[in-house]
Design a protein around this motif. Structure first.
Motif, short mmCIF file in Angstrom:
data_model
loop_
_atom_site.label_atom_id
_atom_site.label_comp_id
_atom_site.label_asym_id
_atom_site.label_seq_id
_atom_site.Cartn_x
_atom_site.Cartn_y
_atom_site.Cartn_z
N ILE A 52 1.03 -1.60 -0.12
CA ILE A 52 -0.24 -0.28 0.30
C ILE A 52 1.04 1.22 0.22
O ILE A 52 1.89 1.78 0.65
CB ILE A 52 -0.55 -0.25 1.10
N VAL A 53 0.49 2.12 -1.22
CA VAL A 53 1.36 3.43 -1.11
C VAL A 53 1.16 4.68 0.49
O VAL A 53 1.77 4.71 0.46
CB VAL A 53 1.56 3.98 -2.06
N ILE A 54 -0.11 4.71 0.84
CA ILE A 54 -1.03 5.53 1.95
C ILE A 54 -2.06 4.76 2.73
O ILE A 54 -3.00 4.24 2.09
CB ILE A 54 -1.51 6.63 1.48
N GLU A 55 -0.81 4.20 4.03
CA GLU A 55 -2.33 3.74 4.65
C GLU A 55 -2.33 4.67 5.64
O GLU A 55 -2.50 5.06 6.71
CB GLU A 55 -1.87 2.73 5.44
N LYS A 56 -4.50 4.62 6.30
CA LYS A 56 -4.89 5.29 6.84
C LYS A 56 -4.98 4.37 8.21
O LYS A 56 -6.11 3.31 8.19
CB LYS A 56 -6.01 6.12 6.12
N SER A 57 -3.81 4.57 9.30
CA SER A 57 -3.86 3.51 10.05
C SER A 57 -5.11 3.18 10.85
O SER A 57 -5.14 2.32 11.78
CB SER A 57 -2.62 3.80 10.96
N PHE A 58 -5.61 4.65 11.37
CA PHE A 58 -6.41 5.11 12.21
C PHE A 58 -8.00 4.11 11.63
O PHE A 58 -9.05 4.59 12.04
CB PHE A 58 -6.90 6.44 12.43
N GLN A 59 -7.79 3.61 10.49
CA GLN A 59 -9.46 2.02 10.08
C GLN A 59 -9.17 0.89 10.07
O GLN A 59 -7.84 1.36 10.11
CB GLN A 59 -9.65 3.68 7.99
N PRO A 60 -10.07 0.92 10.22
CA PRO A 60 -10.10 -1.12 9.71
C PRO A 60 -9.39 -1.36 9.26
O PRO A 60 -9.24 -3.08 9.10
CB PRO A 60 -11.18 -1.54 10.17
#
Length: 193
Positions: free
Chosen positions: A152-160
């Motif tokens: 993944i290029v950009i992970e939004k870690s605050f989402q599941p």
């Protein structure tokens, strides 16, 4: 990946609804030098996996996917979201929900491009809820092939999404992980050195 992190800081725009707009370098206009470095980074992260095929989803996953495929010297396949007059039979189909577009799409891949025994690396631009990557992984399983990892290029870690993919047993590597987009500010997960 410091170059990517700086692009997010300098050019990323936080929108309402926990959306990060990066259309100046990733998913509308693309920075080819950044894409080349992204391909190299994924190749280093997954060098030990015996990748035979890269799989992504149209359209924002294509640039990082093709650069990764180029580095590995393997083909890139992209799942189509749009109906095609030339892709109607002998296809794998999965339904995925897009967080940013707030709609479900059937994604399709021709059966002639993924075969049993293939070792597939999934590449995508963003990870939020994990729907796209999970749908691509289900297509790989339908084909009798193996998912060797998800990049993944950009992970939004605050989402599941990350936890969902990890719980499903996938190796997940993200180049940049975002902890929060609260108050219009990008806060990164600090990675160990």
């Amino acid at each position: 990946m410091e170059l990517l992190r700086q692009k997010v800081i300098n050019e990323g725009i936080v929108l309402e609804g926990q959306v990060l707009k990066v259309d100046s370098f990733l998913n509308h206009q693309m920075d080819p030098l950044l894409m080349k470095e992204i391909g190299r980074a994924f190749t280093q992260l997954f060098a030990d996996t015996g990748v035979t095929t890269i799989l992504t989803i149209e359209s924002s996953g294509i640039a990082p996917g093709i650069m990764t495929a180029l580095e590995f010297g393997v083909p890139l396949i992209f799942a189509r979201k749009q109906k095609s007059l030339t892709l109607t039979e002998d296809i794998f189909v999965e339904t995925v929900y897009s967080y940013t577009k707030k709609q479900s799409n059937d994604i399709t891949v021709s059966k002639k491009f993924i075969k049993p025994g293939d070792r597939v690396l999934i590449i995508d631009d963003f990870l939020a809820n994990g729907e796209a990557a999970s749908g691509l992984a289900r297509i790989v399983k339908q084909a009798g092939a193996e998912v060797v990892g998800i990049g993944i290029v950009i992970e939004k870690s605050f989402q599941p999404g990350a936890q969902l993919l990890i719980d499903e047993g996938y190796r997940l590597e993200s180049l940049v992980r975002i902890r929060s987009l609260d108050n219009g500010q990008v806060q990164f997960v600090e990675l160990p050195l």
